[in-house]
Design a protein around this motif. Structure first.
Motif, PDB file in Angstrom:
ATOM      1  N   THR A 106     -23.093   1.694  49.846  1.00 32.63           N
ATOM      2  CA  THR A 106     -23.214   0.439  49.234  1.00 32.63           C
ATOM      3  C   THR A 106     -22.123   0.230  48.590  1.00 32.63           C
ATOM      4  N   LEU A 128     -19.370  -2.605  49.252  1.00 36.53           N
ATOM      5  CA  LEU A 128     -19.216  -4.142  48.577  1.00 36.53           C
ATOM      6  C   LEU A 128     -17.617  -4.276  48.238  1.00 36.53           C
ATOM      7  N   ASN A 182     -34.480  -7.662  51.405  1.00 40.63           N
ATOM      8  CA  ASN A 182     -33.341  -8.640  50.710  1.00 40.63           C
ATOM      9  C   ASN A 182     -32.138  -7.802  50.538  1.00 40.63           C
ATOM     10  N   TYR A 183     -32.365  -6.317  50.398  1.00 37.34           N
ATOM     11  CA  TYR A 183     -31.161  -5.580  50.118  1.00 37.34           C
ATOM     12  C   TYR A 183     -30.107  -5.604  51.324  1.00 37.34           C
ATOM     13  N   THR A 213     -30.180  -7.851  53.584  1.00 36.06           N
ATOM     14  CA  THR A 213     -29.875  -9.385  53.789  1.00 36.06           C
ATOM     15  C   THR A 213     -28.474  -9.500  52.912  1.00 36.06           C
ATOM     16  N   MET A 214     -28.623  -8.808  51.941  1.00 39.96           N
ATOM     17  CA  MET A 214     -27.377  -8.939  50.670  1.00 39.96           C
ATOM     18  C   MET A 214     -25.887  -8.434  51.504  1.00 39.96           C
ATOM     19  N   LEU A 215     -26.316  -7.376  51.948  1.00 37.54           N
ATOM     20  CA  LEU A 215     -25.098  -6.506  52.522  1.00 37.54           C
ATOM     21  C   LEU A 215     -24.519  -7.437  53.773  1.00 37.54           C
ATOM     22  N   ASP A 240     -25.018 -10.696  54.301  1.00 35.05           N
ATOM     23  CA  ASP A 240     -24.295 -11.967  53.545  1.00 35.05           C
ATOM     24  C   ASP A 240     -22.924 -11.728  53.057  1.00 35.05           C
ATOM     25  N   ARG A 241     -22.496 -10.447  52.493  1.00 34.16           N
ATOM     26  CA  ARG A 241     -21.274 -10.052  52.475  1.00 34.16           C
ATOM     27  C   ARG A 241     -20.473  -9.690  53.181  1.00 34.16           C
ATOM     28  N   GLU A 288     -24.722  -4.384  40.330  1.00 38.15           N
ATOM     29  CA  GLU A 288     -25.072  -5.954  40.087  1.00 38.15           C
ATOM     30  C   GLU A 288     -23.442  -6.598  39.912  1.00 38.15           C
ATOM     31  N   GLN A 307     -21.638  -7.524  43.210  1.00 41.05           N
ATOM     32  CA  GLN A 307     -22.484  -8.464  43.977  1.00 41.05           C
ATOM     33  C   GLN A 307     -21.716  -9.811  43.620  1.00 41.05           C
ATOM     34  N   THR A 308     -21.446  -9.868  42.182  1.00 38.70           N
ATOM     35  CA  THR A 308     -21.051 -11.236  41.766  1.00 38.70           C
ATOM     36  C   THR A 308     -19.392 -11.301  41.544  1.00 38.70           C
TER      37      THR A 308
END
Length: 306
Positions: free
Chosen positions: A31, A35, A57-58, A60-62, A64-65, A279, A282-283
């Motif tokens: 992870t 990222l 949703n985790y 999906t986040m991966l 989406d990036r 966190e 991710q931003t």
């Protein structure tokens, strides 16, 4: 576009530091590596395993990036790997409170067909037998990068040495380098590890930066002095992600370019420690990354008039 395969854990962590504590949050080597690597111009494919308890949703986040998650196996009736730890006040030492292998205990990594011709393979910290299996599936890669730890040196040293003989780059911390080589001097340790197979040896020293060794050449990259470090859990993996992502996107594996990769790795690691878990990663924005790179340049820029 070049391809980077990342093999490692996608997991749950529960962390306690002097700044606070968390319940189960997203963690895992793959992870953090993914990222960081996703910020480069390379196609990143994750190879891992999770249980049916892993939130959609985790995943999906991966995606989406920009990460390909085709290689993440979902064992619907199993539980995801979980690690819990508590950091001491110096933030350099920690106690492991719980390690639950769960679905990782029977993990047999399958590299998707689309990624078997990957340019760079980043072998996250897993059992050497798992790492060997991935090397067999990606024999034509330009570069295999290995991360490992003391635990495998204690419990599977012969297998680990087989892996080390097959990789181009090894990234370990100073304590691990000393254990693996039997040498206290990191220069001597790096020479001994070179003799085991890798062309490049990267020795991470946490808040004191990282060293790159290649034959008789040495490069030192500083760590950025930070006002606050909230959680160092994923720093080493984030470093590996920045390092591998840069090399995959540039496809230049020379010593000079390895130096740049080390700086990129250190740059990303400096963001990862600013908040708990993933966190901050991710931003973080490309603009922030570029600005901090300039800070790294300023750290070591000087002139001498003879």
């Amino acid at each position: 576009m070049s391809k980077l395969v990342v093999v490692g854990t996608v997991a749950f962590d529960a962390i306690e530091t002097p700044f606070g504590k968390t319940d189960k949050i997203l963690g895992g080597a793959a992870t953090f590596i993914g990222l960081a690597a996703s910020h480069f111009n390379a196609e990143v494919g994750l190879v891992s395993v999770v249980g049916g308890d892993f939130p959609e949703n985790y995943l999906t986040m991966l995606q989406d990036r920009g990460m390909n998650i085709e290689g993440i196996e979902i064992v619907t009736d199993g539980k995801t790997f979980f690690w819990s730890g508590k950091y001491h006040n110096d933030m350099n030492t920690r106690d492991t409170l719980a390690t639950e292998l769960n679905v990782l205990a029977d993990f047999n990594p399958i590299v998707p067909e689309h990624f078997k011709d990957a340019n760079v393979v980043m072998l996250g910290n897993l059992h050497p037998a798992v790492q060997l299996g991935v090397i067999e599936q990606t024999k034509d890669a330009d570069l295999h990068i290995l991360d490992t730890m003391n635990f495998w040196m204690d419990s599977a040293l012969d297998l680990l040495k087989e892996v080390i003989a097959k990789v181009d780059v090894i990234t370990i911390n100073d304590e691990e380098a000393r254990q693996l080589s039997g040498e206290y001097s990191l220069v001597t340790a790096a020479k001994k590890i070179h003799e085991m197979g890798p062309k490049y040896v990267v020795i991470k020293k946490g808040e004191h930066g990282a060293l790159l060794f290649h034959n008789d050449e040495i490069f030192f990259a500083p760590a950025l002095p930070l006002e606050e470090v909230f959680d160092p859990t994923g720093a080493g993996d984030t470093f590996a992600g920045g390092f591998a992502g840069f090399l995959a996107s540039s496809r230049d594996y020379s010593f000079e370019n390895m130096k740049r990769a080390i700086i990129y790795g250190s740059n990303f690691a400096s963001f990862a420690v600013e908040k708990f878990g993933t966190e901050r990663m991710q931003t973080v924005t490309n603009d922030e990354i570029s600005k901090r790179l300039e800070q790294f340049k300023a750290l070591t820029k000087f002139e001498i008039n003879n």
